[in-house]
Design a protein around this motif. Sequence first.
Motif, mmCIF file in Angstrom:
data_model
loop_
_atom_site.group_PDB
_atom_site.id
_atom_site.type_symbol
_atom_site.label_atom_id
_atom_site.label_comp_id
_atom_site.label_asym_id
_atom_site.label_seq_id
_atom_site.Cartn_x
_atom_site.Cartn_y
_atom_site.Cartn_z
ATOM 1 N N VAL A 7 0.831 -1.211 0.000
ATOM 2 C CA VAL A 7 0.000 0.000 0.000
ATOM 3 C C VAL A 7 0.865 1.260 0.000
ATOM 4 C CG1 VAL A 7 -1.933 -1.172 1.108
ATOM 5 C CG2 VAL A 7 -0.282 0.075 2.514
ATOM 6 N N SER A 8 2.095 1.189 0.528
ATOM 7 C CA SER A 8 2.984 2.358 0.492
ATOM 8 C C SER A 8 3.366 2.694 -0.942
ATOM 9 C CB SER A 8 4.240 2.106 1.331
ATOM 10 O OG SER A 8 3.907 2.013 2.696
ATOM 11 N N MET A 9 3.678 1.659 -1.740
ATOM 12 C CA MET A 9 4.007 1.909 -3.147
ATOM 13 C C MET A 9 2.792 2.443 -3.900
ATOM 14 S SD MET A 9 6.484 -1.277 -4.187
ATOM 15 C CE MET A 9 7.785 -1.865 -3.083
ATOM 16 N N LEU A 10 1.628 1.864 -3.625
ATOM 17 C CA LEU A 10 0.406 2.340 -4.275
ATOM 18 C C LEU A 10 0.094 3.783 -3.869
ATOM 19 C CD1 LEU A 10 -1.855 -0.822 -3.908
ATOM 20 C CD2 LEU A 10 -0.795 0.025 -5.998
ATOM 21 N N TYR A 11 0.325 4.097 -2.602
ATOM 22 C CA TYR A 11 0.073 5.449 -2.086
ATOM 23 C C TYR A 11 0.964 6.467 -2.790
ATOM 24 C CZ TYR A 11 0.033 9.270 1.358
ATOM 25 O OH TYR A 11 -0.060 10.495 1.986
ATOM 26 N N VAL A 48 -5.551 11.631 -1.974
ATOM 27 C CA VAL A 48 -5.235 10.666 -0.922
ATOM 28 C C VAL A 48 -5.680 11.161 0.449
ATOM 29 C CG1 VAL A 48 -3.296 9.624 -2.158
ATOM 30 C CG2 VAL A 48 -2.901 11.632 -0.704
ATOM 31 N N SER A 49 -6.463 12.221 0.441
ATOM 32 C CA SER A 49 -6.939 12.760 1.732
ATOM 33 C C SER A 49 -8.117 11.981 2.281
ATOM 34 C CB SER A 49 -7.332 14.234 1.572
ATOM 35 O OG SER A 49 -8.447 14.355 0.691
ATOM 36 N N VAL A 50 -8.646 11.036 1.481
ATOM 37 C CA VAL A 50 -9.850 10.323 1.874
ATOM 38 C C VAL A 50 -9.679 9.541 3.172
ATOM 39 C CG1 VAL A 50 -9.281 8.272 0.509
ATOM 40 C CG2 VAL A 50 -11.668 8.791 1.014
ATOM 41 N N ALA A 67 5.011 3.793 6.797
ATOM 42 C CA ALA A 67 3.826 3.287 6.108
ATOM 43 C C ALA A 67 2.516 3.778 6.714
ATOM 44 C CB ALA A 67 3.850 1.753 6.118
ATOM 45 N N PHE A 68 2.588 4.527 7.801
ATOM 46 C CA PHE A 68 1.371 4.900 8.514
ATOM 47 C C PHE A 68 0.394 5.706 7.641
ATOM 48 C CE2 PHE A 68 -1.345 6.333 11.904
ATOM 49 C CZ PHE A 68 -1.263 5.311 12.836
ATOM 50 N N PRO A 69 0.837 6.789 6.947
ATOM 51 C CA PRO A 69 -0.111 7.535 6.101
ATOM 52 C C PRO A 69 -0.714 6.672 4.996
ATOM 53 C CG PRO A 69 1.904 8.792 6.432
ATOM 54 C CD PRO A 69 2.187 7.416 6.927
ATOM 55 N N ALA A 70 0.111 5.778 4.420
ATOM 56 C CA ALA A 70 -0.364 4.927 3.335
ATOM 57 C C ALA A 70 -1.404 3.932 3.833
ATOM 58 C CB ALA A 70 0.819 4.187 2.704
ATOM 59 N N MET A 71 -1.158 3.322 5.002
ATOM 60 C CA MET A 71 -2.119 2.361 5.552
ATOM 61 C C MET A 71 -3.421 3.060 5.913
ATOM 62 S SD MET A 71 -0.921 -0.759 5.508
ATOM 63 C CE MET A 71 -1.859 -1.646 6.763
ATOM 64 N N TRP A 79 -4.643 5.752 4.471
ATOM 65 C CA TRP A 79 -5.327 6.018 3.200
ATOM 66 C C TRP A 79 -5.949 4.763 2.628
ATOM 67 C CZ3 TRP A 79 -3.061 3.861 -1.360
ATOM 68 C CH2 TRP A 79 -3.766 4.134 -2.521
ATOM 69 N N ALA A 80 -5.209 3.656 2.635
ATOM 70 C CA ALA A 80 -5.696 2.419 2.032
ATOM 71 C C ALA A 80 -6.924 1.885 2.762
ATOM 72 C CB ALA A 80 -4.581 1.371 2.028
ATOM 73 N N CYS A 81 -6.913 1.978 4.092
ATOM 74 C CA CYS A 81 -8.072 1.513 4.862
ATOM 75 C C CYS A 81 -9.259 2.456 4.667
ATOM 76 C CB CYS A 81 -7.710 1.414 6.341
ATOM 77 S SG CYS A 81 -6.573 0.068 6.727
ATOM 78 N N GLY A 82 -8.988 3.749 4.684
ATOM 79 C CA GLY A 82 -10.063 4.723 4.552
ATOM 80 C C GLY A 82 -10.703 4.727 3.184
ATOM 81 N N SER A 83 -9.929 4.406 2.140
ATOM 82 C CA SER A 83 -10.454 4.416 0.778
ATOM 83 C C SER A 83 -10.989 3.072 0.345
ATOM 84 C CB SER A 83 -9.350 4.853 -0.193
ATOM 85 O OG SER A 83 -8.279 3.922 -0.170
#
Length: 495
Positions: free
Chosen positions: A420-424, A434-436, A455-459, A461-465
Amino acid sequence: MKKKMISFFITVVMLFAMLPATAFAATKYGVWVGGKQITSDNAADVLGDGTVSFERKTNTLILDNAALTDTYLFGDIYCGIYCEGDLNIQLKGESRIYLDEEDKSHNGIRVYGDISFEGEGQVIVRARGSHAKGIWSNGIFSVKNGASVHASGLDSKNSADSGAVWAKKGIKLGDKVVESFEYSKVIEYLDESENEYYYIFSPDKETPSLRVKLDAMPVFYAGDVNPDDTLTMRKITVLNSENGEVKIIGMGIAGTEVRVEVTPNREYILKDFILSDTSYRELETRKIDDGKFAFIMPNYNVYIRAQFVKENSVPEQLPFTDVDENEWYGKAIKYVYENDLIAEKLTDKFSPDATATRAMIVSMLWKAEGMPLAEDAGFTDVKEDAYYKKAVDWAKKVGVTAGYGSTFGPDDSVTREQMVSMLYRYAVLKGIDVSVGENTNILSFEDAFSISEYAFPAMQWACGSGIIAGDGAVVFPQGTATRAQLSQVVMMLLG
């Protein structure tokens, strides 16, 4: 009396005999042509073939159907013509200066003063290699009296400071010096003849002062040497647009409109048209008509990618015998297959439940970008012939991954937080919102504290989206992702 005369002549002869040899040496001038320094001895026929001569009083170099390929080495720059001061060049017939060795830094003509061209002839200057420039002047560049100058400089590494003409103090058009290419003061236009393009700087269309051949789509700048401040022409690169043709109409001058005509080959249609900067961030375009687009050229280089697909193509059946299209992952694997996002050479097995690797995810994102080229990332564990080599180079360049210092770990299982970090980072690169996930309370998951800090911001974002979902109270950041799961999240992001 005769004895005195004889004695006098003997004395004179003896005096001349006592003079050092250098007293009769030729005078050397600060001009080199084809690797040879001009002197008082060779000025009348510098190269011995009647094509180059030099008039010292006016500092005029006469080129008469000359062909130069040899060079003078100044520092680390190989120059076809080099002059320590001002130089006037008179053109007769058609002269050529071709410096084509790409492993060297070439300047076709390099002058540490003003340079001017005159006469009824023309010169074609072609320089290749690192930081190549057709003509370099530390003073004013001018063309007069009907002379024709064609110049190009092509850098094999696409350096920003390569180009056809560089003039520190500007270009003289008539009686006016254009110090920094203020185009409101100069008429510039494109002349297309027999599929060759020329850019003409002129006080009016009837009196061309500089005609530059654009066989290399060169970069022009004058005035201050800082490219960020003074570059006015930028490079437009078409990336991997197979099964069709992309035609650029315009010169890539910052602030001007560039038009693009896209023509699919027979039995193909245009599926996607993308304009991006060199970090692959998508830029705004305007659709004029079917297959016709326009954009305002920014003050930096841009990439164009056109994707063509078969017209009325029947969806292919998946060739993978281990993929059930009715399973939850069927649609996702079909998506990555039909969109040609699989870089590996697979036969009849996809292995949906096998662990995905770091190489697999960067390869999918790279193929989605049109397989752009990038400089070597320098990872010691990435082999030159690996299917993922170019993808890893690109991913390092644009910041999708930083690797593990000097290594990338291409065959390592990709963890969910790495995935998810790479995707982010790719989403940020593409300008996706990515603010979702900012309001997602990721700390509610029991294993939230096992998420790595990076990885915290990416995780979140991934969970929230909804890109990924936890399993009840846990989100498994350190767990590995399967090939089916990777296909699913890529489809959710790109589909």
